[in-house]
Design a protein around this motif. Structure first.
Motif, short mmCIF file in Angstrom:
data_model
loop_
_atom_site.label_atom_id
_atom_site.label_comp_id
_atom_site.label_asym_id
_atom_site.label_seq_id
_atom_site.Cartn_x
_atom_site.Cartn_y
_atom_site.Cartn_z
N GLY A 1 0.80 -1.21 0.00
CA GLY A 1 0.00 0.00 0.00
C GLY A 1 0.83 1.26 0.00
O GLY A 1 0.45 2.26 0.61
N VAL A 2 1.99 1.23 -0.68
CA VAL A 2 2.94 2.35 -0.68
C VAL A 2 3.11 2.85 -2.10
O VAL A 2 3.08 2.07 -3.06
CB VAL A 2 4.30 1.90 -0.08
N ASN B 1 16.91 -3.11 -3.99
CA ASN B 1 17.06 -3.36 -2.55
C ASN B 1 16.62 -2.15 -1.74
O ASN B 1 15.88 -2.28 -0.75
CB ASN B 1 18.51 -3.70 -2.25
N LEU B 2 17.06 -0.94 -2.14
CA LEU B 2 16.70 0.26 -1.38
C LEU B 2 15.21 0.54 -1.46
O LEU B 2 14.57 0.90 -0.45
CB LEU B 2 17.49 1.47 -1.89
N ALA C 1 9.78 0.43 1.01
CA ALA C 1 8.36 0.06 0.96
C ALA C 1 7.98 -0.80 2.16
O ALA C 1 6.92 -0.62 2.78
CB ALA C 1 8.07 -0.67 -0.34
N LYS C 2 8.83 -1.76 2.52
CA LYS C 2 8.53 -2.66 3.63
C LYS C 2 8.38 -1.91 4.95
O LYS C 2 7.52 -2.24 5.77
CB LYS C 2 9.63 -3.71 3.76
N ASP D 1 12.07 6.94 3.41
CA ASP D 1 10.80 6.40 3.92
C ASP D 1 10.51 7.03 5.27
O ASP D 1 11.39 7.60 5.91
CB ASP D 1 10.88 4.87 4.05
N HIS D 2 9.25 6.94 5.68
CA HIS D 2 8.80 7.56 6.93
C HIS D 2 8.37 6.49 7.92
O HIS D 2 7.33 6.61 8.57
CB HIS D 2 7.67 8.55 6.64
N GLY D 3 9.20 5.48 8.06
CA GLY D 3 8.92 4.39 8.99
C GLY D 3 9.48 4.66 10.37
O GLY D 3 9.68 5.82 10.78
#
Length: 679
Positions: A552-553, A580-581, A586-587, A612-614
Motif C-alpha cells: 500500500g505504498v 534493494n533500497l 516500501a517494507k 521512507d517515513h517508517g
C-alpha cells in the motif's frame, strides 16, 4: 704592662668563652643538620624504592589485563566457542602460549555462557564461590577482578567476557587465575588489598594505578622504611642541650659587656650555618679567616660538611645500586632515557640475551633508526615525541620490529612513561619480547584465511547445487498455479502460493550468497557504461511499483538534474541496488505511505536519495547496518523478513563502481539512504 697583660688575659678568656659557646651551638646545629639530612635521605630512598616496585606491579597488572582482553576478543576464541570438533587442534596450544606473562605463571580457564569449562591450563579448579562469581559476571555482562582464598593461598581471578555483536550478551568467558605469591615475588614491598592495613612502623603506602576492572580491589603497596645509616652518636642529645644552654648564658652575659667586634667572625659563621639549614650544604664551605678560634671552628664545620657530602654521595650510589639490582633481576629489558632525543642513560643487561645486541651497541647514537624496521620507525618516533611533550605520569605502548645481528626480525613491545627525578624529566620503561605471540597470530591468520576460503567454496558449491532444483520447483509451481495441471481447489491454490513465495525468497537468498561470495573473491564482473541516471531510476521505480503496491505504498520521484546527465556504471548491478533500497523503503513505510526518491547533484557527484517515513534505525544499530547478516533486533523488523545481506551487497556494488552509499535516520520520523556517483 701588668695591667695590659691582665686586660689581654681578660679578653683572651672572654674570646675563649665566646668561641666555646659558638662551638657548642655550631655542633648542635651540625648534629641537627646531619640528623635531618640522614632522615630525609632514608625517606627518599624508601619513596624511590616504593615507586619502582609500584611501577613494576602496575606494568605487570596492565599487561595481564591487556592480554586477557586481547585473547577474549580474538576471533580464535570466538571460533572455539562453536567449533567443538576442531578446537582441540588449536585451542590448547594457544592457551599454552599465554601460560606465562612477564614471568607470572597463569592458570587459565575457558568457559561457555553457563560457566561450564571448555578447556583449561594449569591449576584452574574453581570452588563453589568462584564458580558463582564467574556465573554472576556472565549473567550481568560486567567483567570484574576479585581475590579469593583457596587452600590457604590468595588467588587473583580475572575474567574477560566474550560478547557477540549480534546478541550483545556474553557467550563465554576467559578466566586468569594468578597466585598473589607470584606477584609478591616481583617486588621487595608488601602487596595489600581491600581493607588490609599496613604493618606498624615507618614506611610508604602507595595506591596502585590499575586497570578499571581491578580498581575495586583497592590494591596497595607497603614499603617499610629502612634503618637510618647515621653513625653512632658519641654524645647524648640531653648532654648537648645542657651544654648548649650553659654556653648560651655565657654568650649572653659576655655579649652584653664585650664589644660587637668580638662576635663578628662568629656571627658570620652563624649566618653560614643558617644558610646551610635553609638551602642545603651543596658545595658551600665556611671561610677560614679571623681569629685562631674562629678559624678552627670554620675548619671543623668544613670537615663535617665534607663528611655529609660523602654520605650523600654514598646514599645516591646505594639507591642506584638497588635500582639496578631490581631491574637487572627481572626477565624483561628495562631502560631509562632522556625525553628530548631519547638518549639512553641505562639499559639492563638482558638486552644482549634477548636481542643479540650488546649494551654498547644499543647506546650508539644511530642504533634505533638503523635497526628498527622502516615501516615501524615513524610510528615509534611519533609515540616518543608525544610522550616527551606530555605530563608526568603519561605513558605509551607500541609494538615494532628490531633487526637482530643475524638479519632476522624480532617483534618487541615498548612500554614507557614520563617521570620526574630530582627535578629532571626522565623516560622509563620496559621492552618485552613478543616474537612468539606475533608468530602465533600469523599462524592464526593463515589458518583463518584457509578456513574462510573453505567456507566460501562450500557456500558457492551448496548454493549452485540448490539453485538448479529450486528453479525447477519454482517453474513447476508456476505451471500448476497457471492451470497447466488442471483446475485446483482454492485451499490448494493458497498452499501453492505460499510455497511459491517461499521458493522465491530462498532463491533470492541463494543469489545473495553467491553475490557475496563473488564480491569477496573478486570474481564479480562489471559492464561499466555511460548511462542516463534519470532513465535508470525511472526504470527501477517501474519495476518495483508492484512490490510497493503489495504494502500500500507509492513512490514519488523528484528530479533536480538535467535528464541528459550520465554516470558510468553497470546498469544491471545498479538496478539490483535500487531494488534493494526501494523494497526496504516500501517494507518499512506505514500503510498508505509515500517513499520519496530524489535525484540531485553536488559538485561533480550525482546523488540519489530514497526516503521512507517508517520507524527509523536505532542508534545502537547504525554502526552495523552495512554488515553481512545484520538486522535490527525488533519484532517489527523480524516480521518484514530478509536475510540481512541486501545492504552489504549494495555497499560493495556501489563502491566497486566508484560511488559512495550512506544513510541518515531520525527514529520514528524518517530514514534516507543516499548513493553518490561521479558524473
Amino acid at each position: 704592662m701588668a695591667g695590659q697583660r691582665s686586660l689581654a688575659h681578660r679578653f683572651a678568656y672572654a674570646a675563649a668563652a665566646l668561641s666555646g659557646a659558638v662551638l657548642l651551638l655550631s655542633a648542635l646545629s651540625s648534629w641537627l643538620l646531619i640528623e635531618r639530612q640522614q632522615q630525609l635521605a632514608t625517606r627518599i630512598l624508601t619513596q624511590r624504592e616504593a615507586g619502582m616496585n609500584a611501577q613494576v606491579l602496575q606494568i605487570a597488572l596492565t599487561a595481564l589485563d591487556k592480554r586477557l582482553n586481547e585473547a577474549a576478543n580474538s576471533s580464535l576464541m570466538a571460533n572455539a566457542l562453536v567449533d567443538s570438533a576442531g578446537r582441540q587442534m588449536y585451542l590448547h596450544p594457544y592457551l599454552r602460549d599465554m601460560r606465562s606473562i612477564n614471568g607470572i605463571t597463569l592458570h587459565i580457564l575457558f568457559a561457555d555462557f553457563e560457566g561450564k569449562p571448555i578447556a583449561s591450563i594449569g591449576d584452574i579448579a574453581l570452588d563453589a564461590a568462584q564458580n558463582s562469581w564467574l556465573q554472576a559476571q556472565i549473567q550481568s555482562g560486567q567483567a570484574q577482578t576479585s581475590i579469593f582464598t583457596q587452600s590457604n593461598r590468595s588467588w587473583l581471578l580475572m575474567s574477560g567476557l566474550m560478547v557477540y555483536s549480534r546478541t550483545q550478551s556474553p557467550e563465554g568467558a576467559l578466566v586468569y587465575k594468578i597466585a598473589l605469591d607470584d606477584l609478591q615475588k616481583l617486588v621487595t614491598g608488601k602487596l595489600l588489598w581491600g581493607t588490609q592495613r599496613a604493618p606498624a612502623g615507618a614506611g610508604e603506602l602507595i595506591v596502585l594505578r590499575t586497570p578499571p576492572a581491578m580498581q575495586s580491589l583497592g590494591l596497595k603497596l607497603w614499603q617499610a622504611q629502612g634503618q637510618s645509616i647515621s653513625d653512632a652518636r658519641e654524645t647524648s642529645l640531653g648532654l648537648i642541650l645542657l651544654f648548649a644552654a650553659g654556653a648560651s648564658l655565657i654568650v649572653l652575659a659576655l655579649g652584653l659587656r664585650l664589644a660587637p667586634a668580638l662576635t663578628r667572625d662568629v656571627r658570620e659563621l652563624d649566618d653560614f650555618a643558617r644558610s646551610i639549614v635553609q638551602n642545603g650544604f651543596g658545595q658551600m664551605r665556611a671561610q677560614v679567616a679571623g681569629s685562631h678560634e674562629v678559624n678552627s671552628l670554620a675548619q671543623s664545620i668544613n670537615h663535617m660538611l665534607d663528611k655529609l657530602h660523602e654520605q650523600h654521595q654514598k646514599l645516591q650510589q646505594e639507591t642506584e645500586a638497588r635500582y639496578r639490582l631490581l631491574v637487572e633481576g627481572a626477565r624483561v629489558i628495562y631502560w631509562e632515557a632522556a625525553p628530548e632525543h631519547f638518549t639512553l642513560h641505562y639499559l639492563s643487561p638482558q638486552s644482549a640475551s634477548v636481542t643479540g645486541w650488546s649494551q654498547a651497541q644499543w647506546l650508539a647514537p644511530d642504533f634505533w633508526q638503523s635497526h628498527i624496521h622502516a615501516e615501524d620507525w615513524p610510528a615509534l618516533q611519533a609515540a616518543r615525541r608525544h610522550i616527551s611533550q606530555g605530563a608526568t605520569g603519561d605513558n605509551y605502548q607500541i609494538e615494532y620490529r628490531l633487526q637482530k645481528p643475524d638479519g632476522t626480525w624480532l617483534w618487541l613491545e615498548e612500554i614507557g612513561s614520563l617521570a620526574q627525578d630530582d627535578g629532571q624529566s626522565r623516560l622509563r620503561g620496559i621492552l618485552l619480547d613478543i616474537d612468539m605471540r606475533k608468530q602465533s597470530e600469523a599462524r592464526l591468520a593463515q589458518e583463518r584465511s584457509r578456513t574462510d576460503k573453505m567456507k566460501s567454496e562450500f557456500i558457492s558449491t551448496v548454493s549452485h547445487e540448490l539453485r538448479t532444483p529450486l528453479t525447477s520447483i519454482r517453474g513447476a509451481l508456476g505451471l500448476i498455479l497457471g492451470g497447466a495441471a488442471g483446475q485446483i481447489t482454492p485451499q490448494s491454490q493458497k498452499l501453492l502460493t505460499v510455497a511459491q513465495s517461499n521458493c522465491l525468497r530462498l532463491l533470492q537468498l541463494i543469489n545473495d550468497l553467491l553475490d557475496i561470495d563473488k564480491i569477496a573473491s573478486g570474481k564479480m564482473e562489471f559492464n561499466l557504461q555511460w548511462l542516463s541516471l534519470v532513465e535508470l531510476v525511472q526504470r527501477a521505480l517501474e519495476e518495483n511499483q508492484s512490490y510497493a503496491a503489495n504494502y500500500g505504498v507509492q513512490y514519488h520521484l523528484q528530479i533536480e538534474i538535467a535528464p541528459s546527465r550520465q554516470v558510468k556504471l553497470d546498469a544491471m548491478r545498479f538496478m539490483q541496488v535500487m531494488a534493494n533500497l526501494l523494497s526496504n523503503a516500501a517494507k518499512f513505510s506505514p500503510p498508505n505511505g509515500v517513499v520519496e526518491v530524489r535525484i540531485s547533484s553536488r559538485d561533480d557527484m550525482l546523488r540519489v536519495e530514497v526516503t521512507d517515513h517508517g520507524s527509523g534505525i536505532g542508534p545502537e544499530f547504525k554502526a552495523k547496518i552495512f554488515q553481512k547478516f545484520s538486522q535490527q533486533d525488533s519484532s517489527d523488523t523480524r516480521a518484514k523478513g530478509g536475510a540481512g545481506l541486501g545492504l552489504a551487497i549494495s555497499k560493495a556494488l556501489i563502491e566497486q563502481m566508484g560511488g559512495i552509499i550512506g544513510f541518515d535516520s531520525i527514529p520514528q520520523q524518517a530514514t534516507t539512504f543516499h548513493i553518490e556517483l561521479p558524473g
